[in-house]
Design an enzyme around this catalytic site. Structure first.
Site, mmCIF file in Angstrom:
data_model
loop_
_atom_site.group_PDB
_atom_site.id
_atom_site.type_symbol
_atom_site.label_atom_id
_atom_site.label_comp_id
_atom_site.label_asym_id
_atom_site.label_seq_id
_atom_site.Cartn_x
_atom_site.Cartn_y
_atom_site.Cartn_z
ATOM 1 C CD GLU A 1 -3.007 -1.055 0.494
ATOM 2 O OE1 GLU A 1 -3.126 -0.066 -0.254
ATOM 3 O OE2 GLU A 1 -3.811 -1.999 0.514
ATOM 4 C CB CYS B 1 -1.833 7.067 1.315
ATOM 5 S SG CYS B 1 -3.113 6.147 2.165
HETATM 6 P P1 NAP Z 1 8.288 5.239 4.637
HETATM 7 O O1 NAP Z 1 9.436 6.109 4.875
HETATM 8 O O2 NAP Z 1 8.283 4.347 3.465
HETATM 9 O O3 NAP Z 1 8.083 4.379 5.971
HETATM 10 C C1 NAP Z 1 7.081 3.397 6.087
HETATM 11 C C2 NAP Z 1 7.639 2.210 6.846
HETATM 12 O O4 NAP Z 1 8.623 1.565 6.048
HETATM 13 C C3 NAP Z 1 8.340 2.585 8.139
HETATM 14 O O5 NAP Z 1 8.123 1.578 9.078
HETATM 15 C C4 NAP Z 1 9.802 2.643 7.730
HETATM 16 O O6 NAP Z 1 10.675 2.425 8.807
HETATM 17 C C5 NAP Z 1 9.859 1.506 6.742
HETATM 18 N N1 NAP Z 1 10.919 1.623 5.746
HETATM 19 C C6 NAP Z 1 11.409 2.739 5.168
HETATM 20 N N2 NAP Z 1 12.342 2.411 4.253
HETATM 21 C C7 NAP Z 1 12.439 1.067 4.261
HETATM 22 C C8 NAP Z 1 13.246 0.123 3.546
HETATM 23 N N3 NAP Z 1 14.110 0.516 2.629
HETATM 24 N N4 NAP Z 1 13.097 -1.190 3.823
HETATM 25 C C9 NAP Z 1 12.205 -1.597 4.740
HETATM 26 N N5 NAP Z 1 11.413 -0.765 5.452
HETATM 27 C C10 NAP Z 1 11.534 0.551 5.209
HETATM 28 O O7 NAP Z 1 6.939 6.069 4.528
HETATM 29 P P2 NAP Z 1 6.408 7.180 5.496
HETATM 30 O O8 NAP Z 1 7.098 8.440 5.188
HETATM 31 O O9 NAP Z 1 6.436 6.711 6.904
HETATM 32 O O10 NAP Z 1 4.874 7.245 5.075
HETATM 33 C C11 NAP Z 1 4.431 8.054 4.080
HETATM 34 C C12 NAP Z 1 4.175 7.290 2.798
HETATM 35 O O11 NAP Z 1 3.293 6.212 3.055
HETATM 36 C C13 NAP Z 1 3.457 8.162 1.795
HETATM 37 O O12 NAP Z 1 3.988 7.922 0.518
HETATM 38 C C14 NAP Z 1 2.023 7.678 1.888
HETATM 39 O O13 NAP Z 1 1.257 7.949 0.756
HETATM 40 C C15 NAP Z 1 2.218 6.222 2.138
HETATM 41 N N6 NAP Z 1 1.012 5.624 2.711
HETATM 42 C C16 NAP Z 1 0.274 4.767 1.958
HETATM 43 C C17 NAP Z 1 -0.894 4.221 2.462
HETATM 44 C C18 NAP Z 1 -1.744 3.277 1.655
HETATM 45 O O14 NAP Z 1 -2.602 2.644 2.236
HETATM 46 N N7 NAP Z 1 -1.538 3.144 0.364
HETATM 47 C C19 NAP Z 1 -1.293 4.558 3.745
HETATM 48 C C20 NAP Z 1 -0.526 5.436 4.485
HETATM 49 C C21 NAP Z 1 0.635 5.961 3.948
HETATM 50 P P3 NAP Z 1 11.472 3.663 9.482
HETATM 51 O O15 NAP Z 1 10.443 4.557 10.066
HETATM 52 O O16 NAP Z 1 12.298 3.003 10.518
HETATM 53 O O17 NAP Z 1 12.257 4.314 8.397
#
Ligand code: NAP
Length: 470
Positions: A228, A262
């Site tokens: 997602e 999102c």
């Molecule tokens: P993010 O930086 O991708 O972090 C999300 C999760 O992934 C965190 O637990 C993060 O851990 C982990 N993570 C980051 N890089 C990783 C990697 N290379 N390998 C494994 N895990 C990794 O995203 P965010 O900034 O927290 O959230 C915002 C994004 O999420 C936006 O793009 C938003 O649109 C999207 N989102 C999508 C949905 C949906 O349902 N489609 C819902 C909500 C949000 P750390 O915190 O330890 O880095």
């Protein structure tokens, strides 16, 4: 590296946790796999009883959980209370429907009897974001646990208190130790967990780069994933729509959760016949929003969740404006005196006349920044709406039946909301297409993601059956 909980409204470090060491991680993985062997054999009724208990806890202590969310990631307190209530609803939904959604499906074939059985898969790793720190987790955990899987949560590093609170809810609800565990680890430790043979599958909600990384590692391991990811949802307004409702909803759809959702509407595509009026009323409404302390009930917009998110958003707006876009309002940090002076506050911002190849045209803007576009026809509106690599949600406002059908058919997105704001609902599937990800959460699609869809084929061998019975 320690994991810190920092209040984004004040900059205060609330708590710091040590990340799990190798031995602790090993214990948790073992427990998850061991508990799976027992949990998968429990009845739906037993699991449902516990899930209903989790719902009770969420409801009766919603104010406490809401405060934890608001203090860790800055969402307005009323929205946090509603989030806890919604988590209770998803627990109830799966407590009441899991057995029905996973019941054997009889299929007539040449066998004496053939059917499909849905069986739990094992330990599922959930990598989750901070923006809906309870909801994102519960919408994974409720179906996963009801299906008989066990869950491991790697939550975003800025919400460790939420992560631990959720683990405690499931434990207090009566789920066995190991059914749902929080792993306090950084994202650098995710590959090791994913590669572990005790982990059967993974789900990630977050950014595109994180999704790519998790999916490629899981792919190497031949493990199922659900992704997602981000979105840049269009919000299209046509002349036949209820104008007032469209403008009011547009403001809410862009600024919900401090603009960090999102499925927030991010690109407002408005027909030229009503564009000027829309622009002026939308900008006026954005200017009226109050930015401030998220613990104060009248606050509309709290701080962005981290300083980095604030810096990124500021940069995206600056580049877009420097490339020729019009800044209709906002575009600056909000600076408070006193306790909030170190908070990550940003003005509600509206951009128009946005050139191609700018961040506001191309990328996801994760904050209270709206991008306005003027179009001359429905075809142009749909073309612009689809001119993105994302495909999460979409909202179209029209009272013309033909236009409605065209939007439903032609918008490239996981959902189309007509005359309404995109929202998730436990009864409806949720997910995206294109770079917004794959797989679905919620409804019966969600609970069937992490199951073995087992074909059962039985031929009654009457002669042998008789012989062995004699
Ligand atoms: P993010 O930086 O991708 O972090 C999300 C999760 O992934 C965190 O637990 C993060 O851990 C982990 N993570 C980051 N890089 C990783 C990697 N290379 N390998 C494994 N895990 C990794 O995203 P965010 O900034 O927290 O959230 C915002 C994004 O999420 C936006 O793009 C938003 O649109 C999207 N989102 C999508 C949905 C949906 O349902 N489609 C819902 C909500 C949000 P750390 O915190 O330890 O880095």
């Amino acid at each position: 590296m320690p994991i810190s909980s920092i209040n984004p409204a004040t900059g205060e470090v609330l708590k710091t946790f040590e990340a799990l060491n190798e031995r602790e991680l090993e214990e948790k993985l073992n427990r998850a796999a061991g508990t799976f062997r027992e949990h998968r054999r429990t009845s739906f009724a037993e699991r449902a009883g516990r899930m209903l208990q989790a719902a009770e806890i969420l409801e009766s202590e919603k104010k406490t959980f809401a405060r934890t969310m608001t203090l860790e990631m800055g969402k307005p307190i009323n929205a946090a209370i509603q989030e806890a209530e919604k988590c209770a609803r998803v627990c109830r939904y799966y407590a009441e429907n899991a057995e029905k959604h996973l019941a054997d499906e009889i299929v007539e074939t040449n066998a004496s009897k053939s059917y499909i059985r849905f069986q739990s898969l094992g330990v599922v790793l959930a990598v989750m974001p901070w923006n809906f720190p309870f909801w994102q987790v519960f919408r994974f955990a409720a179906p996963a646990l009801m299906a008989g899987n066990t869950g491991l949560l790697k939550h975003a590093s800025n919400v460790p208190q939420c992560a631990l609170a959720i683990e405690e809810i499931f434990s207090r609800a009566g789920f066995p130790e190991g059914a749902f565990q929080t792993l306090l680890i950084g994202s650098d430790a995710v590959p090791k967990v994913l590669e572990d043979p005790r982990v059967a599958a993974a789900t990630l909600t977050g950014s595109e780069p994180a999704g790519r990384s998790v999916a490629s590692i899981a792919g190497q391991q031949i493990k199922k994933t659900v992704l997602e990811l981000g979105g840049s949802d269009p919000f299209i307004v046509m002349p036949s729509s209820n104008f007032e409702a469209a403008v009011n909803t547009a403001v809410k759809a862009r600024t919900i959760n401090n603009g960090q959702s999102c499925i927030a509407a991010k690109r407002f595509i408005v027909h030229e016949k009503i564009y000027d009026r829309f622009e002026s009323e939308f900008v006026a409404a954005m200017k009226r929003l109050s930015v401030g302390d998220p613990l104060v009930e009248s606050t509309d917009i709290g701080p962005l969740a981290t300083e980095q998110i604030l810096k990124d958003l500021e940069e995206q707006v600056k580049i877009t404006v420097a490339s020729g876009a019009k800044l209709l309002t906002g575009g600056q940090r909000v600076q408070f005196e006193g306790e909030l002076s170190r908070g990550n506050f940003y003005e509600p911002t509206v951009l128009a006349d946005i050139p191609k190849d700018t961040p506001a045209y191309r990328d996801e803007l994760f904050g209270p920044v709206a991008s306005l576009f003027r179009v001359g026809s429905i075809d142009e509106a749909i073309q612009l709406a689809n001119a993105t690599t994302f495909g999460l949600g979409s909202s179209a406002w029209t009272n013309d039946g033909q236009e409605r059908e065209q939007f439903i058919d032609e918008l490239e997105a996981g959902s189309v909301f007509i005359n309404g704001m995109v929202a998730s609902d436990p009864r409806l599937p949720f997910g995206g297409v294109k770079h917004s990800g794959y797989g679905r959460e919620l409804s019966y699609f969600g609970i069937r993601e992490f199951v073995n869809i087992k074909t059962v084929w039985i031929k009654d061998d009457i002669e042998n059956t008789k012989t062995s019975a004699q």
